[in-house]
Design a protein around this motif. Sequence first.
Motif, PDB file in Angstrom:
ATOM      1  N   VAL A  69       0.857  -1.177   0.000  1.00  0.00           N
ATOM      2  CA  VAL A  69       0.000   0.000   0.000  1.00  0.00           C
ATOM      3  C   VAL A  69       0.894   1.229   0.000  1.00  0.00           C
ATOM      4  CG1 VAL A  69      -1.751   1.297   1.281  1.00  0.00           C
ATOM      5  CG2 VAL A  69      -1.821  -1.205   1.276  1.00  0.00           C
ATOM      6  N   VAL A  70       0.631   2.147  -0.894  1.00  0.00           N
ATOM      7  CA  VAL A  70       1.313   3.431  -0.938  1.00  0.00           C
ATOM      8  C   VAL A  70       0.236   4.474  -0.695  1.00  0.00           C
ATOM      9  CG1 VAL A  70       2.622   5.037  -2.350  1.00  0.00           C
ATOM     10  CG2 VAL A  70       3.022   2.591  -2.570  1.00  0.00           C
ATOM     11  N   GLU A  71       0.356   5.211   0.422  1.00  0.00           N
ATOM     12  CA  GLU A  71      -0.709   6.150   0.758  1.00  0.00           C
ATOM     13  C   GLU A  71      -0.184   7.361   1.516  1.00  0.00           C
ATOM     14  OE1 GLU A  71      -3.547   4.232   3.325  1.00  0.00           O
ATOM     15  OE2 GLU A  71      -2.009   3.560   4.704  1.00  0.00           O
ATOM     16  N   LYS A  72      -0.960   8.422   1.420  1.00  0.00           N
ATOM     17  CA  LYS A  72      -0.646   9.686   2.091  1.00  0.00           C
ATOM     18  C   LYS A  72       0.733  10.191   1.663  1.00  0.00           C
ATOM     19  CE  LYS A  72      -3.717   8.497   5.804  1.00  0.00           C
ATOM     20  NZ  LYS A  72      -3.837   7.983   7.151  1.00  0.00           N
ATOM     21  N   ILE A  73       0.812  10.495   0.371  1.00  0.00           N
ATOM     22  CA  ILE A  73       2.047  10.964  -0.248  1.00  0.00           C
ATOM     23  C   ILE A  73       1.811  12.406  -0.690  1.00  0.00           C
ATOM     24  CG2 ILE A  73       3.730  10.570  -2.078  1.00  0.00           C
ATOM     25  CD1 ILE A  73       3.448   8.181  -0.085  1.00  0.00           C
ATOM     26  N   TRP A  74       2.715  13.315  -0.318  1.00  0.00           N
ATOM     27  CA  TRP A  74       2.590  14.725  -0.681  1.00  0.00           C
ATOM     28  C   TRP A  74       3.854  15.207  -1.380  1.00  0.00           C
ATOM     29  CZ3 TRP A  74       1.364  12.964   4.237  1.00  0.00           C
ATOM     30  CH2 TRP A  74       0.014  13.021   4.590  1.00  0.00           C
ATOM     31  N   TYR A  75       3.659  15.832  -2.527  1.00  0.00           N
ATOM     32  CA  TYR A  75       4.733  16.539  -3.230  1.00  0.00           C
ATOM     33  C   TYR A  75       4.320  18.004  -3.243  1.00  0.00           C
ATOM     34  CZ  TYR A  75       6.273  12.051  -5.235  1.00  0.00           C
ATOM     35  OH  TYR A  75       6.721  10.768  -5.429  1.00  0.00           O
ATOM     36  N   GLN A  76       5.215  18.899  -2.860  1.00  0.00           N
ATOM     37  CA  GLN A  76       4.864  20.318  -2.840  1.00  0.00           C
ATOM     38  C   GLN A  76       6.075  21.170  -3.177  1.00  0.00           C
ATOM     39  OE1 GLN A  76       2.594  21.448   0.575  1.00  0.00           O
ATOM     40  NE2 GLN A  76       2.764  23.620   0.149  1.00  0.00           N
ATOM     41  N   ASN A  77       5.820  22.211  -3.960  1.00  0.00           N
ATOM     42  CA  ASN A  77       6.845  23.171  -4.349  1.00  0.00           C
ATOM     43  C   ASN A  77       8.015  22.472  -5.055  1.00  0.00           C
ATOM     44  OD1 ASN A  77       7.925  25.704  -4.718  1.00  0.00           O
ATOM     45  ND2 ASN A  77       9.012  25.680  -2.770  1.00  0.00           N
ATOM     46  N   ILE A  78       7.708  21.828  -6.165  1.00  0.00           N
ATOM     47  CA  ILE A  78       8.700  21.122  -6.974  1.00  0.00           C
ATOM     48  C   ILE A  78       8.858  21.883  -8.294  1.00  0.00           C
ATOM     49  CG2 ILE A  78       9.348  18.926  -8.032  1.00  0.00           C
ATOM     50  CD1 ILE A  78       8.935  18.676  -4.985  1.00  0.00           C
ATOM     51  N   LYS A  79      10.089  22.204  -8.642  1.00  0.00           N
ATOM     52  CA  LYS A  79      10.382  22.889  -9.901  1.00  0.00           C
ATOM     53  C   LYS A  79      11.193  21.951 -10.776  1.00  0.00           C
ATOM     54  CE  LYS A  79      10.228  27.380  -7.801  1.00  0.00           C
ATOM     55  NZ  LYS A  79      10.946  28.474  -7.218  1.00  0.00           N
ATOM     56  N   MET A  80      10.722  21.796 -12.036  1.00  0.00           N
ATOM     57  CA  MET A  80      11.392  20.885 -12.962  1.00  0.00           C
ATOM     58  C   MET A  80      11.676  21.604 -14.274  1.00  0.00           C
ATOM     59  SD  MET A  80       9.199  17.390 -12.388  1.00  0.00           S
ATOM     60  CE  MET A  80       7.578  18.077 -12.099  1.00  0.00           C
ATOM     61  N   GLU A  81      12.726  21.112 -14.949  1.00  0.00           N
ATOM     62  CA  GLU A  81      13.105  21.682 -16.235  1.00  0.00           C
ATOM     63  C   GLU A  81      13.784  20.604 -17.072  1.00  0.00           C
ATOM     64  OE1 GLU A  81      16.138  25.212 -17.530  1.00  0.00           O
ATOM     65  OE2 GLU A  81      14.990  25.497 -15.684  1.00  0.00           O
ATOM     66  N   ASN A  82      13.428  20.545 -18.345  1.00  0.00           N
ATOM     67  CA  ASN A  82      14.043  19.609 -19.294  1.00  0.00           C
ATOM     68  C   ASN A  82      14.031  18.158 -18.800  1.00  0.00           C
ATOM     69  OD1 ASN A  82      14.607  21.755 -21.057  1.00  0.00           O
ATOM     70  ND2 ASN A  82      16.471  22.219 -19.916  1.00  0.00           N
ATOM     71  N   ILE A  83      12.865  17.679 -18.429  1.00  0.00           N
ATOM     72  CA  ILE A  83      12.689  16.299 -17.983  1.00  0.00           C
ATOM     73  C   ILE A  83      12.582  15.419 -19.238  1.00  0.00           C
ATOM     74  CG2 ILE A  83      11.234  14.722 -16.656  1.00  0.00           C
ATOM     75  CD1 ILE A  83      12.727  16.932 -15.002  1.00  0.00           C
ATOM     76  N   ARG A  84      13.373  14.371 -19.304  1.00  0.00           N
ATOM     77  CA  ARG A  84      13.457  13.567 -20.528  1.00  0.00           C
ATOM     78  C   ARG A  84      12.206  12.749 -20.817  1.00  0.00           C
ATOM     79  NH1 ARG A  84      19.185  10.829 -19.851  1.00  0.00           N
ATOM     80  NH2 ARG A  84      18.828  11.346 -17.696  1.00  0.00           N
TER      81      ARG A  84
END
Length: 176
Positions: A69-84
């Motif tokens: 089980v994968v649960e209660k996952i938070w990603y916040q304030n992520i900056k990305m550039e040139n992702i392949r």
Amino acid sequence: KSGINEDGWRVARPTENVVVRRITSDAGHGIVIGSDMSGDVRNIIMHDCELKGTVLGIRIKSNASRGGVVEKIWYQNIKMENIREEAIKIETNYGAYMASKNGKAFPVFRDIAIRDVTCKGASVAVNAQATVQKPIENVSLENVSIQARAGMTFQWVTGLKLKNVVSKPSQGEPFT
């Protein structure tokens, strides 16, 4: 990670209550959870990270040989550039090492929040795919802006919430 297949089930010790913050990366596979997660993963927050030129951006992966089980996952304030490849990729049918084509331990992915994310350049904006046996549950994207060659795909995802999401693909129609 929390163990692979039988070993993860036997030990039954989840990875939980983890904070990942202020990561800067210009190589590697991005910010990834999985694929060895048979012992469960929960209560993870990743914030204030920058990715430039990585293979993927945000990724969560498992398959029907792993379960968990994968649960209660938070990603916040992520900056990305040139992702392949994908800026955001969530998959429960990942074809990994030691994965059986006839697996019956379908993983459960639920309660995933992705907020305040920007991406300037990726092959694909979002690719979220599960299986009919166990759809991904309760995914929310809020304040997300992605420029990519291709847009967003959601397959077998229930409880999807999009708020202030902009996908600007160079192929196909933009989504706002």
